[in-house]
Design a protein around this motif. Structure first.
Motif, short mmCIF file in Angstrom:
data_model
loop_
_atom_site.label_atom_id
_atom_site.label_comp_id
_atom_site.label_asym_id
_atom_site.label_seq_id
_atom_site.Cartn_x
_atom_site.Cartn_y
_atom_site.Cartn_z
N THR A 145 0.85 -1.19 0.00
CA THR A 145 0.00 0.00 0.00
C THR A 145 0.89 1.25 0.00
O THR A 145 1.99 1.22 0.57
CB THR A 145 -0.92 0.00 1.23
OG1 THR A 145 -0.13 -0.24 2.41
CG2 THR A 145 -1.97 -1.10 1.11
N PRO A 146 0.46 2.33 -0.63
CA PRO A 146 1.33 3.50 -0.80
C PRO A 146 1.87 4.10 0.49
O PRO A 146 3.05 4.46 0.57
CB PRO A 146 0.43 4.49 -1.55
CG PRO A 146 -0.60 3.66 -2.22
CD PRO A 146 -0.83 2.51 -1.30
N GLY A 147 1.00 4.23 1.52
CA GLY A 147 1.41 4.89 2.75
C GLY A 147 2.60 4.22 3.41
O GLY A 147 3.60 4.87 3.75
N ARG A 148 2.52 2.91 3.62
CA ARG A 148 3.60 2.20 4.31
C ARG A 148 4.86 2.10 3.43
O ARG A 148 5.98 2.19 3.94
CB ARG A 148 3.13 0.81 4.74
CG ARG A 148 4.18 -0.04 5.43
CD ARG A 148 4.90 0.67 6.57
NE ARG A 148 4.04 0.99 7.70
CZ ARG A 148 3.86 0.17 8.74
NH1 ARG A 148 4.46 -1.00 8.78
NH2 ARG A 148 3.08 0.55 9.74
N ASP A 193 -8.10 4.29 -9.14
CA ASP A 193 -9.13 5.27 -8.79
C ASP A 193 -9.41 5.26 -7.30
O ASP A 193 -9.63 6.30 -6.68
CB ASP A 193 -10.42 5.03 -9.59
CG ASP A 193 -10.90 3.59 -9.53
OD1 ASP A 193 -10.13 2.72 -9.07
OD2 ASP A 193 -12.04 3.32 -9.95
N ARG A 194 -9.39 4.09 -6.69
CA ARG A 194 -9.61 3.98 -5.25
C ARG A 194 -8.46 4.61 -4.47
O ARG A 194 -8.67 5.27 -3.44
CB ARG A 194 -9.77 2.51 -4.86
CG ARG A 194 -9.94 2.26 -3.36
CD ARG A 194 -11.14 2.96 -2.80
NE ARG A 194 -11.40 2.56 -1.43
CZ ARG A 194 -12.16 3.22 -0.58
NH1 ARG A 194 -12.76 4.33 -0.96
NH2 ARG A 194 -12.37 2.78 0.64
N MET A 195 -7.23 4.45 -4.96
CA MET A 195 -6.10 5.07 -4.27
C MET A 195 -6.23 6.59 -4.28
O MET A 195 -5.89 7.26 -3.30
CB MET A 195 -4.79 4.63 -4.93
CG MET A 195 -4.41 3.19 -4.60
SD MET A 195 -2.71 2.73 -5.02
CE MET A 195 -2.84 2.45 -6.77
N LEU A 196 -6.75 7.13 -5.37
CA LEU A 196 -6.98 8.57 -5.43
C LEU A 196 -8.08 8.97 -4.44
O LEU A 196 -7.96 9.97 -3.74
CB LEU A 196 -7.39 8.99 -6.84
CG LEU A 196 -6.30 8.90 -7.92
CD1 LEU A 196 -6.86 9.34 -9.26
CD2 LEU A 196 -5.10 9.73 -7.56
N ASP A 197 -9.16 8.19 -4.40
CA ASP A 197 -10.26 8.47 -3.47
C ASP A 197 -9.79 8.48 -2.02
O ASP A 197 -10.31 9.23 -1.19
CB ASP A 197 -11.39 7.44 -3.63
CG ASP A 197 -12.10 7.54 -4.97
OD1 ASP A 197 -11.96 8.60 -5.62
OD2 ASP A 197 -12.78 6.57 -5.36
N MET A 198 -8.83 7.65 -1.72
CA MET A 198 -8.34 7.51 -0.34
C MET A 198 -7.25 8.53 -0.02
O MET A 198 -6.68 8.52 1.07
CB MET A 198 -7.82 6.09 -0.11
CG MET A 198 -8.90 5.02 -0.20
SD MET A 198 -8.25 3.34 -0.09
CE MET A 198 -7.72 3.28 1.63
N GLU A 235 -0.58 11.86 -4.02
CA GLU A 235 0.80 12.34 -3.89
C GLU A 235 1.76 11.20 -3.58
O GLU A 235 2.88 11.17 -4.10
CB GLU A 235 0.87 13.41 -2.81
CG GLU A 235 0.17 14.71 -3.18
CD GLU A 235 0.36 15.79 -2.12
OE1 GLU A 235 1.12 15.54 -1.16
OE2 GLU A 235 -0.25 16.86 -2.26
N ASP A 236 1.33 10.25 -2.74
CA ASP A 236 2.18 9.11 -2.40
C ASP A 236 2.48 8.28 -3.64
O ASP A 236 3.62 7.85 -3.86
CB ASP A 236 1.51 8.24 -1.34
CG ASP A 236 1.38 8.94 0.00
OD1 ASP A 236 1.92 10.06 0.13
OD2 ASP A 236 0.73 8.39 0.90
N GLY A 249 7.73 8.21 -9.19
CA GLY A 249 8.89 9.02 -9.54
C GLY A 249 10.20 8.41 -9.10
O GLY A 249 11.27 8.70 -9.67
N GLU A 250 10.17 7.54 -8.07
CA GLU A 250 11.38 6.87 -7.60
C GLU A 250 11.83 5.76 -8.53
O GLU A 250 12.96 5.28 -8.42
CB GLU A 250 11.14 6.29 -6.19
CG GLU A 250 11.04 7.33 -5.10
CD GLU A 250 12.36 8.06 -4.88
OE1 GLU A 250 13.42 7.40 -4.87
OE2 GLU A 250 12.33 9.29 -4.72
#
Length: 447
Positions: free
Chosen positions: A128-131, A155-160, A164-165, A171-172
């Motif tokens: 998951t992006p956050g961790r 789309d769900r990742m954007l909704d949540m 930016e993450d 970008g990495e």
């Protein structure tokens, strides 16, 4: 047959072992260009086989002889822990006859244990992006040599709030790499911006228009007077519908816990799933539902994406979801892989406009249903004319020819005659003797 694809023999062996015979439409459309290394933007309904459509080409690219693992070669980003865990299992199943190793990074697990796993450098990292961003900021994650990046349920990742993450993680991935973006809905402007920034000359594959989604699922609404009435309707549906497994969706954790308590009190075997539950409890709830230990799950939208449960054929929206895309994902838990299902939404007066907007978004009309034993007083808004005025309210007709306007003075006299006398005290002069006349309201005050 999967043999039509130019897949490595070890992957075809795994496909045969898993008894995959005919590829689904999304697999037929996506696997060939993915094998060519093209960037893809794929929209297809839930339960259509999207995971295999990106996992098989990704693994095929990573195939080779056993070598020391020194860099992470593929990353799959997903919005929830449950979907990440499910995807990890799929990757492990398809790579069972290969030397490819996978790792999982999500919230709710020990940070140091995850850092130790990253030091072993898995070929495929799922998370998951956050961790993942936390591990990146801690210096435990290097994505510079990634060859394949997959954004699933973008789309769900954007909704949540992960936009930016996701952009930072993408970008990495500095080197030349293939990016594949999958979702069940077309999303909005935010998703288009992401596609433009992370994909290079992508091939767009639209497998379903939004109006074709979940064609195997009957969609009904039942009107209700209030939440207590909704609870009665839930009990009736669970007692009278024929189903193997059911999910009841609420919009809030508080309502999920309340409904869970009501169902437990009436001897239903049920689990509750929402964001405040720790990882152990969330995993237990899903495992028990999949294994058949419980038939009913009460959940918030944390379970609306990626939850694939065999035999799940009833979805009840206790609360109407706040968007058409979220509705699509909720009812997508049933009627999967060509099966049939039933989705029932309970509608109070406050839900009607939201329900109507979702109907317009889907270009569908939900079936109206009434339960005689629990019929309430609310049956939807009163019908209105196109002008917006309620039907049945007639405006008085006036004959302009015969209508006569009263002279202004007459009207004033009539109004004055009918006016009640004022209770205000009379005005007197400063010496208290001579009464003063009141000024008319229209007279200007003296300078």
């Amino acid at each position: 047959m999967f043999s039509q694809f130019a897949l490595h023999e070890r992957l075809l062996k795994a496909v045969a072992e898993l008894k995959f015979v005919e590829p689904t439409p999304v697999q037929t459309a996506a696997i060939p260009p993915a094998l060519e290394g093209r960037d893809l933007r794929v929209t297809a309904q839930t339960g259509s086989g999207k995971t295999a459509a990106f996992v098989l080409p990704m693994l095929n690219r990573l195939m080779g002889d056993a070598k020391p693992r020194v860099v992470i070669r593929a990353v799959i980003l997903l919005p929830t822990r449950e979907l990440a865990q499910q995807t990890l299992k799929e990757v492990e199943r398809f790579s069972q006859f290969t030397f490819i190793k996978s790792g999982l990074i999500t919230g709710g697990e020990d940070f140091k244990v995850q850092a130790a796993m990253l030091r072993k450098v898995p070929d495929v990292l799922i998370g998951t992006p956050g961790r993942l961003l936390e591990q990146l900021n801690a210096g435990n994650l290097d994505l510079k040599n990634v060859e394949v990046l997959v954004l699933d349920e973008a789309d769900r990742m954007l909704d949540m709030g992960f936009a930016e993450d996701v952009q930072r993680l993408a970008g990495e991935c500095k080197g030349a790499h293939q990016t594949m973006l999958f979702s069940a809905t077309s999303g909005g402007a935010g998703l288009r911006e992401m596609v433009a920034s992370v994909l290079r000359e992508p091939q767009h594959l639209q497998l379903n228009s939004v109006s074709q989604l979940n064609e195997g699922t009957r969609q009904q609404i039942i009107t209700a007077d209030h939440n207590q009435h909704k609870e009665q309707l839930v009990h009736w549906l669970l007692a009278n519908e024929t189903y193997q497994k059911a999910i009841i969706f609420t919009n809030t954790r508080v309502q999920a816990d309340r409904l869970y308590g009501r169902l437990v009190a009436t001897d239903h075997k049920v689990f509750v799933l929402h964001g405040e539950k720790d990882q152990k409890d969330r995993k237990l709830a899903i495992d028990r539902l999949k294994q058949g230990g419980v038939k009913i799950l009460v959940a918030t939208d944390v379970a609306a994406r990626g939850l694939d449960v065999d035999g799940l054929d009833l979805v009840i929206n206790f609360d109407m979801p706040r968007s058409g895309d979220e509705y699509v994902h909720r009812i997508g838990r049933t009627g999967r892989a060509g099966g049939e299902g039933l989705a029932v939404s309970l509608i109070c007066h406050g839900d009607w406009n939201l329900m109507s907007s979702i109907e317009r978004y889907l270009k569908q009309s939900f079936e109206r249903r009434t339960i005689k034993e629990l019929k309430g007083t609310y049956q939807g808004p009163k019908k209105v004319k196109a002008s917006g005025k309620a039907v049945g309210v007639k405006k008085k007709k006036t004959d302009k020819k015969t209508e006569k306007k009263a002279p202004a003075k007459t009207a004033t006299k009539r109004k004055t005659a009918n006016r009640p006398k004022s209770d205000a005290p009379a005005l007197v002069s400063r010496d208290g003797l001579a009464p003063l006349k009141r000024k008319k309201p229209t007279e200007p005050a003296a300078e």
